[in-house]
Write an enzyme that holds these catalytic residues in place. Sequence first.
Site, PDB file in Angstrom:
ATOM      1  N   ASN A   8     -17.870 -85.853 -19.932  1.00  0.00           N
ATOM      2  CA  ASN A   8     -16.604 -86.558 -19.719  1.00  0.00           C
ATOM      3  C   ASN A   8     -16.897 -88.050 -19.863  1.00  0.00           C
ATOM      4  O   ASN A   8     -17.468 -88.659 -18.963  1.00  0.00           O
ATOM      5  CB  ASN A   8     -16.057 -86.240 -18.318  1.00  0.00           C
ATOM      6  CG  ASN A   8     -14.829 -87.068 -17.998  1.00  0.00           C
ATOM      7  OD1 ASN A   8     -14.235 -87.699 -18.897  1.00  0.00           O
ATOM      8  ND2 ASN A   8     -14.425 -87.084 -16.744  1.00  0.00           N
ATOM      9  N   LYS A  10     -14.802 -90.466 -19.935  1.00  0.00           N
ATOM     10  CA  LYS A  10     -13.844 -91.352 -19.247  1.00  0.00           C
ATOM     11  C   LYS A  10     -13.388 -92.432 -20.242  1.00  0.00           C
ATOM     12  O   LYS A  10     -13.242 -92.137 -21.428  1.00  0.00           O
ATOM     13  CB  LYS A  10     -14.468 -91.914 -17.969  1.00  0.00           C
ATOM     14  CG  LYS A  10     -15.111 -90.775 -17.136  1.00  0.00           C
ATOM     15  CD  LYS A  10     -15.584 -91.173 -15.792  1.00  0.00           C
ATOM     16  CE  LYS A  10     -16.171 -89.962 -15.077  1.00  0.00           C
ATOM     17  NZ  LYS A  10     -16.540 -90.229 -13.712  1.00  0.00           N
ATOM     18  N   HIS A  94      -8.655 -84.385 -12.898  1.00  0.00           N
ATOM     19  CA  HIS A  94      -9.882 -85.108 -12.528  1.00  0.00           C
ATOM     20  C   HIS A  94      -9.586 -86.011 -11.331  1.00  0.00           C
ATOM     21  O   HIS A  94      -8.482 -86.543 -11.205  1.00  0.00           O
ATOM     22  CB  HIS A  94     -10.372 -85.936 -13.716  1.00  0.00           C
ATOM     23  CG  HIS A  94     -11.743 -86.499 -13.477  1.00  0.00           C
ATOM     24  ND1 HIS A  94     -11.952 -87.647 -12.751  1.00  0.00           N
ATOM     25  CD2 HIS A  94     -12.961 -86.032 -13.817  1.00  0.00           C
ATOM     26  CE1 HIS A  94     -13.260 -87.871 -12.675  1.00  0.00           C
ATOM     27  NE2 HIS A  94     -13.895 -86.904 -13.311  1.00  0.00           N
ATOM     28  N   GLU A  96     -10.336 -88.960 -10.686  1.00  0.00           N
ATOM     29  CA  GLU A  96      -9.880 -90.329 -10.998  1.00  0.00           C
ATOM     30  C   GLU A  96      -8.383 -90.338 -11.301  1.00  0.00           C
ATOM     31  O   GLU A  96      -7.689 -91.308 -11.010  1.00  0.00           O
ATOM     32  CB  GLU A  96     -10.710 -90.894 -12.158  1.00  0.00           C
ATOM     33  CG  GLU A  96     -12.090 -91.306 -11.660  1.00  0.00           C
ATOM     34  CD  GLU A  96     -13.217 -91.099 -12.653  1.00  0.00           C
ATOM     35  OE1 GLU A  96     -12.943 -91.030 -13.865  1.00  0.00           O
ATOM     36  OE2 GLU A  96     -14.372 -91.005 -12.201  1.00  0.00           O
ATOM     37  N   GLU A 166     -16.089 -81.111  -8.200  1.00  0.00           N
ATOM     38  CA  GLU A 166     -16.580 -82.488  -8.237  1.00  0.00           C
ATOM     39  C   GLU A 166     -16.243 -83.186  -6.925  1.00  0.00           C
ATOM     40  O   GLU A 166     -15.127 -83.704  -6.770  1.00  0.00           O
ATOM     41  CB  GLU A 166     -15.926 -83.259  -9.394  1.00  0.00           C
ATOM     42  CG  GLU A 166     -16.268 -82.743 -10.766  1.00  0.00           C
ATOM     43  CD  GLU A 166     -16.155 -83.845 -11.813  1.00  0.00           C
ATOM     44  OE1 GLU A 166     -17.115 -84.013 -12.571  1.00  0.00           O
ATOM     45  OE2 GLU A 166     -15.139 -84.537 -11.860  1.00  0.00           O
ATOM     46  N   GLY A 172     -20.321 -90.834  -9.794  1.00  0.00           N
ATOM     47  CA  GLY A 172     -20.751 -92.190 -10.123  1.00  0.00           C
ATOM     48  C   GLY A 172     -21.522 -92.877  -9.010  1.00  0.00           C
ATOM     49  O   GLY A 172     -21.779 -94.074  -9.076  1.00  0.00           O
ATOM     50  N   SER A 212     -22.818 -87.190 -10.383  1.00  0.00           N
ATOM     51  CA  SER A 212     -24.191 -87.701 -10.473  1.00  0.00           C
ATOM     52  C   SER A 212     -25.195 -86.660 -10.981  1.00  0.00           C
ATOM     53  O   SER A 212     -26.339 -86.603 -10.507  1.00  0.00           O
ATOM     54  CB  SER A 212     -24.642 -88.273  -9.119  1.00  0.00           C
ATOM     55  OG  SER A 212     -23.796 -89.356  -8.755  1.00  0.00           O
TER      56      SER A 212
HETATM   57  P1  13P Z   1     -20.865 -88.998 -12.994  1.00  0.00           P
HETATM   58  O1  13P Z   1     -21.709 -87.954 -13.697  1.00  0.00           O
HETATM   59  O2  13P Z   1     -20.959 -90.349 -13.635  1.00  0.00           O
HETATM   60  O3  13P Z   1     -21.113 -89.004 -11.518  1.00  0.00           O
HETATM   61  O4  13P Z   1     -19.328 -88.556 -13.202  1.00  0.00           O
HETATM   62  C1  13P Z   1     -18.956 -87.262 -12.887  1.00  0.00           C
HETATM   63  C2  13P Z   1     -17.588 -87.023 -13.370  1.00  0.00           C
HETATM   64  O5  13P Z   1     -16.613 -87.543 -12.868  1.00  0.00           O
HETATM   65  C3  13P Z   1     -17.439 -86.108 -14.512  1.00  0.00           C
HETATM   66  O6  13P Z   1     -16.115 -85.747 -14.691  1.00  0.00           O
END
Ligand code: 13P
Length: 257
Positions: A8, A10, A94, A96, A166, A172, A212
Site C-alpha cells: 500500500n 498511500k 483503511h 487513514e 491493522e 508507521g 510496521s
Molecule cells: P506501515 O507498513 O508503514 O506501518 O503501514 C502499514 C499500512 O498502513 C499498510 O496499509
Amino acid sequence: MKLIIAANWKMHKTAAETVAFCHDFCRNLERYKGIDILLCPPFTALDAAADALSGTTVKLGAQNIYWENEGAFTGEISAPMLLEHRVEFVIIGHSERRHLMGETDSQVHKKMRSALNSGLRPILCVGETEEERKQQATASVLERQLRGALEGLDPAETESLVIAYEPVWAIGSGQAASADDAEEAALLIREMVKKLLGERSAAGLRIQYGGSVKDSNIGLFVRMPSIDGALVGGASLQAESFRALISAAGDSLAEGK
Ligand code: 13P
C-alpha cells in the site's frame, strides 16, 4: 492458503516513479510463485503500473473506491473506472481513511458492496486505535467494524475475501504488534466472518497483518496458523526492501507453518 502480500503506497509515487519501481522490482520474481504479490499505487499511477506489470505475476490494486458507479460526486472514483485501469483488488476502510477522512462503517459497507458487485476483490481493513487497545476494547472494535462492513453481503460473493488486521498504533510507528496478538485478532476475525457470512466465506478468507511489517519480522507473522500475508506500507516503497520482505516470507513459508 496462498499468501497474499500487498504494497500500500498511500500517497507516494508519481507514474514515472511507479514505472521505475516496477522495472526494478519485477526481475526474477518466478521463485515467489507461491505468493500473491500486489501493488496498490495512487489512482494517478494505476495505468502506468498496469502497463509496467503486464506479463508479470504481480497484481494491481487501488487504495479506495466510491460506491456509486457515476454521478455528481466530485473527486471520487468508481468501480467501473478502476476496472478500466485493469485493477483487480481494492483496499477498503483503511484506518487513514477512517481516522483522517472520517469514513464510517456504513460507508465501508457500501464500498464493499460496490466492489463485490462489480467483480473487484476488496481488501477490508480493520483495527483498533491505541486508546481502544488500552481500554481492552480490541475485540469489540473488530466486531463492530466487521459487522458494519460485512453484515448483509451475499455469502456467494464473499468466498475469497481478504481482510487486513491493522492495529492503528502499529501503522508507521516502527512498532509492530506481536505475532501472538495478531494471531488472536485473526482468529476472532475468522470467527466473526463465519458468524456473519457462513463457513465457506470463513474457509476461503485470507487474513493479512499490517503495521510496521518489514523483512525482519514478516516471518513471525506468516508462520502463524491464521495469518496469510501482510499489507505493507513503508517497507514496500523501495523495490529492494519490498523484495527482501517477499523473500523472507518465502523462506519462512518453505520452513512450514
Ligand atoms: P506501515 O507498513 O508503514 O506501518 O503501514 C502499514 C499500512 O498502513 C499498510 O496499509
